[in-house]
Write a protein that holds these residues in place. Structure first.
Motif, PDB file in Angstrom:
ATOM      1  N   SER A  61     -11.730  -7.992   0.233  1.00 24.99           N
ATOM      2  CA  SER A  61     -13.132  -8.417   0.217  1.00 24.99           C
ATOM      3  C   SER A  61     -13.512  -9.066   1.546  1.00 24.99           C
ATOM      4  O   SER A  61     -14.612  -8.859   2.069  1.00 24.99           O
ATOM      5  CB  SER A  61     -13.383  -9.393  -0.936  1.00 24.99           C
ATOM      6  OG  SER A  61     -13.208  -8.763  -2.190  1.00 24.99           O
ATOM      7  N   ALA A  62     -12.586  -9.869   2.100  1.00 26.92           N
ATOM      8  CA  ALA A  62     -12.849 -10.508   3.389  1.00 26.92           C
ATOM      9  C   ALA A  62     -13.021  -9.482   4.500  1.00 26.92           C
ATOM     10  O   ALA A  62     -13.732  -9.730   5.482  1.00 26.92           O
ATOM     11  CB  ALA A  62     -11.716 -11.472   3.728  1.00 26.92           C
ATOM     12  N   LEU A  63     -12.393  -8.312   4.351  1.00 24.40           N
ATOM     13  CA  LEU A  63     -12.526  -7.238   5.332  1.00 24.40           C
ATOM     14  C   LEU A  63     -13.752  -6.377   5.054  1.00 24.40           C
ATOM     15  O   LEU A  63     -13.954  -5.352   5.724  1.00 24.40           O
ATOM     16  CB  LEU A  63     -11.256  -6.384   5.346  1.00 24.40           C
ATOM     17  CG  LEU A  63      -9.990  -7.114   5.825  1.00 24.40           C
ATOM     18  CD1 LEU A  63      -8.754  -6.254   5.612  1.00 24.40           C
ATOM     19  CD2 LEU A  63     -10.109  -7.521   7.284  1.00 24.40           C
ATOM     20  N   GLU A  64     -14.556  -6.780   4.066  1.00 22.43           N
ATOM     21  CA  GLU A  64     -15.847  -6.159   3.745  1.00 22.43           C
ATOM     22  C   GLU A  64     -15.696  -4.689   3.354  1.00 22.43           C
ATOM     23  O   GLU A  64     -16.435  -3.819   3.812  1.00 22.43           O
ATOM     24  CB  GLU A  64     -16.796  -6.314   4.931  1.00 22.43           C
ATOM     25  CG  GLU A  64     -16.985  -7.770   5.363  1.00 22.43           C
ATOM     26  CD  GLU A  64     -17.680  -7.897   6.710  1.00 22.43           C
ATOM     27  OE1 GLU A  64     -18.673  -7.174   6.918  1.00 22.43           O
ATOM     28  OE2 GLU A  64     -17.220  -8.723   7.530  1.00 22.43           O
ATOM     29  N   LEU A  65     -14.724  -4.423   2.489  1.00 20.25           N
ATOM     30  CA  LEU A  65     -14.473  -3.078   2.012  1.00 20.25           C
ATOM     31  C   LEU A  65     -14.928  -2.932   0.568  1.00 20.25           C
ATOM     32  O   LEU A  65     -14.957  -3.900  -0.186  1.00 20.25           O
ATOM     33  CB  LEU A  65     -12.974  -2.751   2.105  1.00 20.25           C
ATOM     34  CG  LEU A  65     -12.326  -2.874   3.489  1.00 20.25           C
ATOM     35  CD1 LEU A  65     -10.831  -2.615   3.383  1.00 20.25           C
ATOM     36  CD2 LEU A  65     -12.976  -1.914   4.481  1.00 20.25           C
TER      37      LEU A  65
ATOM     38  N   ALA B 267       4.018  -6.755  -3.942  1.00 21.63           N
ATOM     39  CA  ALA B 267       2.661  -6.256  -3.729  1.00 21.63           C
ATOM     40  C   ALA B 267       2.406  -6.040  -2.252  1.00 21.63           C
ATOM     41  O   ALA B 267       2.887  -6.801  -1.412  1.00 21.63           O
ATOM     42  CB  ALA B 267       1.635  -7.240  -4.301  1.00 21.63           C
ATOM     43  N   THR B 268       1.646  -5.009  -1.935  1.00 24.91           N
ATOM     44  CA  THR B 268       1.225  -4.755  -0.565  1.00 24.91           C
ATOM     45  C   THR B 268       0.083  -5.697  -0.218  1.00 24.91           C
ATOM     46  O   THR B 268      -0.923  -5.753  -0.924  1.00 24.91           O
ATOM     47  CB  THR B 268       0.724  -3.309  -0.414  1.00 24.91           C
ATOM     48  OG1 THR B 268       1.701  -2.417  -0.929  1.00 24.91           O
ATOM     49  CG2 THR B 268       0.431  -2.986   1.039  1.00 24.91           C
ATOM     50  N   ALA B 269       0.248  -6.423   0.868  1.00 26.59           N
ATOM     51  CA  ALA B 269      -0.854  -7.265   1.345  1.00 26.59           C
ATOM     52  C   ALA B 269      -1.714  -6.517   2.351  1.00 26.59           C
ATOM     53  O   ALA B 269      -2.941  -6.684   2.370  1.00 26.59           O
ATOM     54  CB  ALA B 269      -0.315  -8.550   1.972  1.00 26.59           C
ATOM     55  N   CYS B 270      -1.072  -5.678   3.172  1.00 34.32           N
ATOM     56  CA  CYS B 270      -1.834  -4.917   4.161  1.00 34.32           C
ATOM     57  C   CYS B 270      -0.969  -3.796   4.720  1.00 34.32           C
ATOM     58  O   CYS B 270      -0.028  -4.056   5.481  1.00 34.32           O
ATOM     59  CB  CYS B 270      -2.314  -5.829   5.292  1.00 34.32           C
ATOM     60  SG  CYS B 270      -3.322  -4.992   6.528  1.00 34.32           S
ATOM     61  N   ALA B 271      -1.277  -2.552   4.355  1.00 39.70           N
ATOM     62  CA  ALA B 271      -0.646  -1.379   4.969  1.00 39.70           C
ATOM     63  C   ALA B 271      -1.517  -0.987   6.155  1.00 39.70           C
ATOM     64  O   ALA B 271      -2.629  -0.485   5.981  1.00 39.70           O
ATOM     65  CB  ALA B 271      -0.529  -0.243   3.958  1.00 39.70           C
ATOM     66  N   ILE B 272      -1.042  -1.233   7.367  1.00 40.03           N
ATOM     67  CA  ILE B 272      -1.877  -1.194   8.558  1.00 40.03           C
ATOM     68  C   ILE B 272      -2.625   0.134   8.761  1.00 40.03           C
ATOM     69  O   ILE B 272      -3.848   0.132   8.939  1.00 40.03           O
ATOM     70  CB  ILE B 272      -1.051  -1.539   9.816  1.00 40.03           C
ATOM     71  CG1 ILE B 272      -0.455  -2.953   9.690  1.00 40.03           C
ATOM     72  CG2 ILE B 272      -1.902  -1.417  11.074  1.00 40.03           C
ATOM     73  CD1 ILE B 272      -1.475  -4.061   9.584  1.00 40.03           C
ATOM     74  N   PRO B 273      -1.963   1.298   8.746  1.00 39.12           N
ATOM     75  CA  PRO B 273      -2.706   2.530   9.039  1.00 39.12           C
ATOM     76  C   PRO B 273      -3.861   2.787   8.062  1.00 39.12           C
ATOM     77  O   PRO B 273      -4.956   3.156   8.487  1.00 39.12           O
ATOM     78  CB  PRO B 273      -1.637   3.624   8.927  1.00 39.12           C
ATOM     79  CG  PRO B 273      -0.355   2.918   9.176  1.00 39.12           C
ATOM     80  CD  PRO B 273      -0.527   1.573   8.556  1.00 39.12           C
TER      81      PRO B 273
ATOM     82  N   ILE C 212     -11.351   0.469   7.740  1.00 40.89           N
ATOM     83  CA  ILE C 212     -12.229  -0.315   8.611  1.00 40.89           C
ATOM     84  C   ILE C 212     -13.031   0.591   9.538  1.00 40.89           C
ATOM     85  O   ILE C 212     -14.257   0.438   9.678  1.00 40.89           O
ATOM     86  CB  ILE C 212     -11.403  -1.338   9.408  1.00 40.89           C
ATOM     87  CG1 ILE C 212     -10.907  -2.445   8.469  1.00 40.89           C
ATOM     88  CG2 ILE C 212     -12.222  -1.939  10.555  1.00 40.89           C
ATOM     89  CD1 ILE C 212      -9.938  -3.416   9.103  1.00 40.89           C
ATOM     90  N   LEU C 213     -12.375   1.552  10.192  1.00 43.10           N
ATOM     91  CA  LEU C 213     -13.089   2.435  11.116  1.00 43.10           C
ATOM     92  C   LEU C 213     -14.159   3.247  10.400  1.00 43.10           C
ATOM     93  O   LEU C 213     -15.281   3.403  10.912  1.00 43.10           O
ATOM     94  CB  LEU C 213     -12.108   3.367  11.829  1.00 43.10           C
ATOM     95  CG  LEU C 213     -11.086   2.731  12.773  1.00 43.10           C
ATOM     96  CD1 LEU C 213     -10.256   3.811  13.455  1.00 43.10           C
ATOM     97  CD2 LEU C 213     -11.761   1.850  13.810  1.00 43.10           C
ATOM     98  N   GLU C 214     -13.831   3.780   9.226  1.00 48.93           N
ATOM     99  CA  GLU C 214     -14.784   4.639   8.527  1.00 48.93           C
ATOM    100  C   GLU C 214     -15.887   3.850   7.841  1.00 48.93           C
ATOM    101  O   GLU C 214     -17.030   4.308   7.768  1.00 48.93           O
ATOM    102  CB  GLU C 214     -14.037   5.527   7.522  1.00 48.93           C
ATOM    103  CG  GLU C 214     -13.091   6.511   8.199  1.00 48.93           C
ATOM    104  CD  GLU C 214     -12.478   7.517   7.238  1.00 48.93           C
ATOM    105  OE1 GLU C 214     -12.794   7.448   6.019  1.00 48.93           O
ATOM    106  OE2 GLU C 214     -11.697   8.371   7.696  1.00 48.93           O
ATOM    107  N   THR C 215     -15.583   2.650   7.353  1.00 51.16           N
ATOM    108  CA  THR C 215     -16.584   1.845   6.658  1.00 51.16           C
ATOM    109  C   THR C 215     -17.542   1.171   7.632  1.00 51.16           C
ATOM    110  O   THR C 215     -18.744   1.074   7.375  1.00 51.16           O
ATOM    111  CB  THR C 215     -15.895   0.786   5.777  1.00 51.16           C
ATOM    112  OG1 THR C 215     -15.096   1.431   4.791  1.00 51.16           O
ATOM    113  CG2 THR C 215     -16.928  -0.094   5.079  1.00 51.16           C
TER     114      THR C 215
ATOM    115  N   THR D 275     -19.828   3.126  18.020  1.00 56.54           N
ATOM    116  CA  THR D 275     -18.991   1.928  18.029  1.00 56.54           C
ATOM    117  C   THR D 275     -18.573   1.572  16.608  1.00 56.54           C
ATOM    118  O   THR D 275     -19.017   2.187  15.627  1.00 56.54           O
ATOM    119  CB  THR D 275     -19.736   0.744  18.666  1.00 56.54           C
ATOM    120  OG1 THR D 275     -20.909   0.456  17.875  1.00 56.54           O
ATOM    121  CG2 THR D 275     -20.158   1.075  20.096  1.00 56.54           C
ATOM    122  N   VAL D 276     -17.726   0.568  16.490  1.00 54.45           N
ATOM    123  CA  VAL D 276     -17.267   0.092  15.173  1.00 54.45           C
ATOM    124  C   VAL D 276     -17.452  -1.415  15.118  1.00 54.45           C
ATOM    125  O   VAL D 276     -17.021  -2.139  16.038  1.00 54.45           O
ATOM    126  CB  VAL D 276     -15.782   0.446  14.931  1.00 54.45           C
ATOM    127  CG1 VAL D 276     -15.290  -0.166  13.612  1.00 54.45           C
ATOM    128  CG2 VAL D 276     -15.582   1.952  14.921  1.00 54.45           C
TER     129      VAL D 276
END
Length: 531
Positions: free
Chosen positions: A382-386, A454-460, A466-469, A476-477
Motif C-alpha cells: 500500500s505504501a508503494l501505491e499499488l 513470507a515474501t516482503a519484497c521480490a525485487i524484479p 512500480i514501472l507499469e503502475t 517518465t515514471v
C-alpha cells in the motif's frame, strides 16, 4: 509381538545381512507408472541424519497411523509425489520398524542382564573354576545368541528406517479446513486493496519502459549470462536498492532481526524445508558434485534462515522470533516456457524475506503470526501505491510444507493482468520436525516450534509493478513517495548520457555503415576494430 518379530527376522535376516543396495529402490521406481515415480528415491536429509550430522526427524506418525483415512484424503487433495494408496505402505513399514525397535530394546535389556550375571560369576569364582560352571557356559551361550539376533535386527532396523524416511518425508503437511480444494483456478480472493489506475494514454510494459529509460537491459545477453538474465543500471539499480532499504527499515522498526544468510546450502536443508532438490525438474541449481558434494544455490532466503535455526532451541521468552533477510535467489525455472522476456521469471534476483519461529502452546500462535505477516505485506505494498488482491490459495498450490498459504497479486497494467508478487505460508511444525527447530519451555522441556515465512519484497516483480503502475504520459515514471528519500528524486527520467551502441556480430544497426570506411575486420575476428 514376539511372533511378529520372529517372522520379520526369519524373512529378513538373510536380506538384512547383505549390504543394502540402491538398485532395488531404483528398480521399484521404474516399475511405477511415469506420473507415479518418486523424485529420485534419494533423501539428502536421511543421509544427513544417517551420517550423524543431525537427530532423526520425528514425523507425526501417530497421526498418520490413527487417522490414516484423513491422511489419505489430504494427500489426494494436495499436489505432490504421493497418492492415497501409498499411505498404507508407509504405515505398514512404520509399524514394522517400531516392532523391530521394540524387540531391539527388549533384547538390549536382556543382554545387560546376562552381562550382569556373567560379571557376578567372574567376581565370585576363580578363573580356573569359572569355565567349568554350567551357569557360566549357559550365560555365555545366551549372550552370544542375543548378540547374533541383535546384529540381524540392527541391519533390519536400518533397512526399514531407510524405507520409512524415503517415503514418509514426502508426506505433506495438514491442511487448514478453510483452504479451497483444487488447483490455482480455485483460489479465493479474500481482499482487494486500492483501485486499478486509469490511463489517458497507451500503457507500456515494464521492459519497454525500462529500455527507454536505460534502467533494464535484457537483450544481447545470450553470450554474456544466458537466458532469463538481466542488468539494472542507473535509476534501475537505485530502485532495487531503494526497495530493499525501505522494506528492511520498515521491518526492523517493527522488531525484526536482520540477517545475512548463505546462498549455498546443503540439500538436506532444502528437504527439511519441504523442497525436493533431487527432483527431475528441480528449481534448485546444483554445484559440481565432484567438487562440492550436495551443495545447492538457494531459491529463497527462507532456506538459509531455516538452516540457521536447524538443531537449535529458542527460549520461549524470546518467541516469536521475527527475522528478515535480503538475499540473492537462484531458480532454474525449468518447468515453464512462459514469460520468457522481462523480469517476471528470471534465474537470479534479490528478495527480502520474512521468517518467524513461534511456540505451539495454544495451537493458534503460528496462525496469528501468519496474519501479522500478511498485514505487513499489505502495509508495504500500500505504501508503494499499488493495487493488489489477497488470495487464499487452494490445496494443489500449497506445496508440501504449507498448512495454509496466502498469495498477493498486484495489478500490472502493462501486462494487463494480475501477477503474483508475494506469498505467506504457515508451515506449523512441518519444517521444525524435519530440521529439529525447537523451543525450550519454562520448565526446560523441549518442543517443536512452528515456522511461518513470507515474501516482503521480490525485487524484479516489484519493479514491474512500480514501472507499469506509475508510468507517465511523457515516458517518465513517478517514484512512490516512500521511496523518494532513498532514490533522491521524485521522477525517473531518461538519462542524459548516450546509450551504449552494440557493435557485436549480431548487430542490426545499419546506421554504422557510414563509419565502416574507417574500420576493418581483422582476419579470424568477427568484431569490428577501429583503426
Amino acid at each position: 509381538m514376539a511372533t511378529c518379530i520372529a517372522t520379520l527376522v526369519r524373512a529378513g535376516a538373510r536380506r538384512a545381512l547383505r549390504p543394502f543396495s540402491w538398485s532395488g529402490c531404483r528398480d521399484a521406481a521404474l516399475a511405477l507408472p511415469r506420473h507415479r515415480r518418486v523424485h529420485s528415491l534419494r533423501s539428502s536429509l536421511y543421509e544427513h541424519v544417517r551420517d550423524g550430522f543431525s537427530d532423526k526427524p520425528e514425523l507425526d506418525m501417530r497421526r498418520v497411523c490413527e487417522e490414516t483415512e484423513k491422511v489419505m484424503a489430504n494427500v489426494e487433495r494436495r499436489k505432490g509425489e504421493l497418492r492415497a494408496e501409498d499411505i498404507p505402505q508407509i504405515v505398514s513399514v512404520w509399524k514394522q520398524l517400531q516392532a523391530v525397535r521394540g524387540e531391539i530394546s527388549r533384547l538390549e535389556e536382556q543382554k545387560e542382564n546376562v552381562r550382569a550375571r556373567v560379571r557376578a560369576l567372574v567376581d565370585q569364582h576363580d578363573k580356573k573354576v569359572l569355565s567349568t560352571l554350567p551357569e557360566y557356559q549357559r550365560a555365555r551361550t545366551e549372550g552370544r545368541e542375543i548378540r547374533n539376533t541383535l546384529n540381524q535386527l540392527y541391519r533390519l532396523e536400518s533397512e526399514l528406517e531407510q524405507k520409512h524416511y524415503l517415503r514418509a518425508l514426502l508426506l505433506p503437511n495438514t491442511t487448514h479446513p478453510s483452504v479451497p480444494v483444487g488447483d490455482e483456478s480455485q483460489a479465493t480472493v479474500v481482499e482487494s486493496v486500492g483501485r486499478k489506475r486509469e490511463f489517458d494514454f497507451e500503457v507500456k510494459g515494464h521492459l519497454e519502459i525500462g529500455e527507454r529509460l536505460d534502467l533494464i537491459r535484457q537483450r544481447r545477453l545470450a553470450h554474456v549470462s544466458g537466458h532469463r538474465s538481466y542488468y539494472l543500471r542507473g535509476a534501475g539499480a537505485q530502485l532495487q536498492t531503494a526497495l530493499q532499504n525501505f522494506v528492511l527499515d520498515t521491518l526492523q522498526r517493527k522488531g525484526f532481526i536482520a540477517m545475512v544468510v548463505p546462498d549455498l546450502l546443503k540439500a538436506a536443508v532444502f528437504e527439511g524445508c519441504g523442497m525436493q532438490p533431487h527432483a527431475h525438474q528441480s528449481q534448485a541449481y546444483c554445484l559440481d558434485p565432484s567438487r562440492f558434494p550436495d551443495l545447492r544455490l538457494a531459491g529463497t532466503g527462507e532456506v538459509g534462515i531455516a538452516g540457521y535455526f536447524m538443531d537449535h532451541a529458542v527460549n520461549i521468552k524470546d518467541l516469536p522470533v521475527r527475522t528478515v533477510c535480503c538475499s540473492t535467489c537462484y531458480r532454474a525455472e525449468t518447468d515453464t516456457g512462459r514469460e520468457t522476456w522481462g523480469l517476471y521469471r528470471v534465474h537470479q534476483f534479490n528478495k527480502v524475506e520474512m521468517f518467524g519461529v513461534t511456540a505451539n502452546e495454544t495451537g493458534e500462535e503460528s496462525s496469528q503470526l501468519l496474519e501479522e505477516f500478511v498485514s505487513l505485506q499489505k502495509e508495504i505494498f500500500s505504501a508503494l501505491e499499488l493495487h493488489f488482491r489477497v488470495l487464499d490459495m487452494p490445496t494443489q498450490e500449497l506445496g508440501p510444507p504449507a498448512h495454509r498459504k496466502f498469495d498477493i497479486e498486484a495489478w500490472m497494467p502493462g501486462r494487463g493482468s494480475y501477477g503474483e508478487i508475494s506469498s505467506a505460508s504457515n508451515c506449523t511444525d512441518y519444517q521444525s520436525r524435519r530440521l529439529n527447530i525447537l523451543y525450550e519451555g519454562e520448565t526446560g522441556s523441549l518442543h517443536y516450534a512452528h515456522t511461518v515465512n513470507a515474501t516482503a519484497c521480490a525485487i524484479p516483480r516489484m519493479i514491474i509493478s512500480i514501472l507499469e503502475t506509475h508510468q507517465m504520459k511523457d515516458g517518465t515514471v513517478r517514484v512512490p513517495r516512500v521511496l523518494q528519500p532513498y532514490m533522491g528524486s521524485e521522477v525517473i527520467e531518461k538519462p542524459k548520457y548516450t546509450p551504449l551502441k552494440y557493435t557485436g556480430p549480431n548487430q542490426r544497426d545499419y546506421s554504422l555503415s557510414s563509419s565502416l570506411s574507417r574500420t576493418t575486420a581483422l582476419p579470424g575476428m568477427k568484431s569490428l576494430i577501429t583503426i
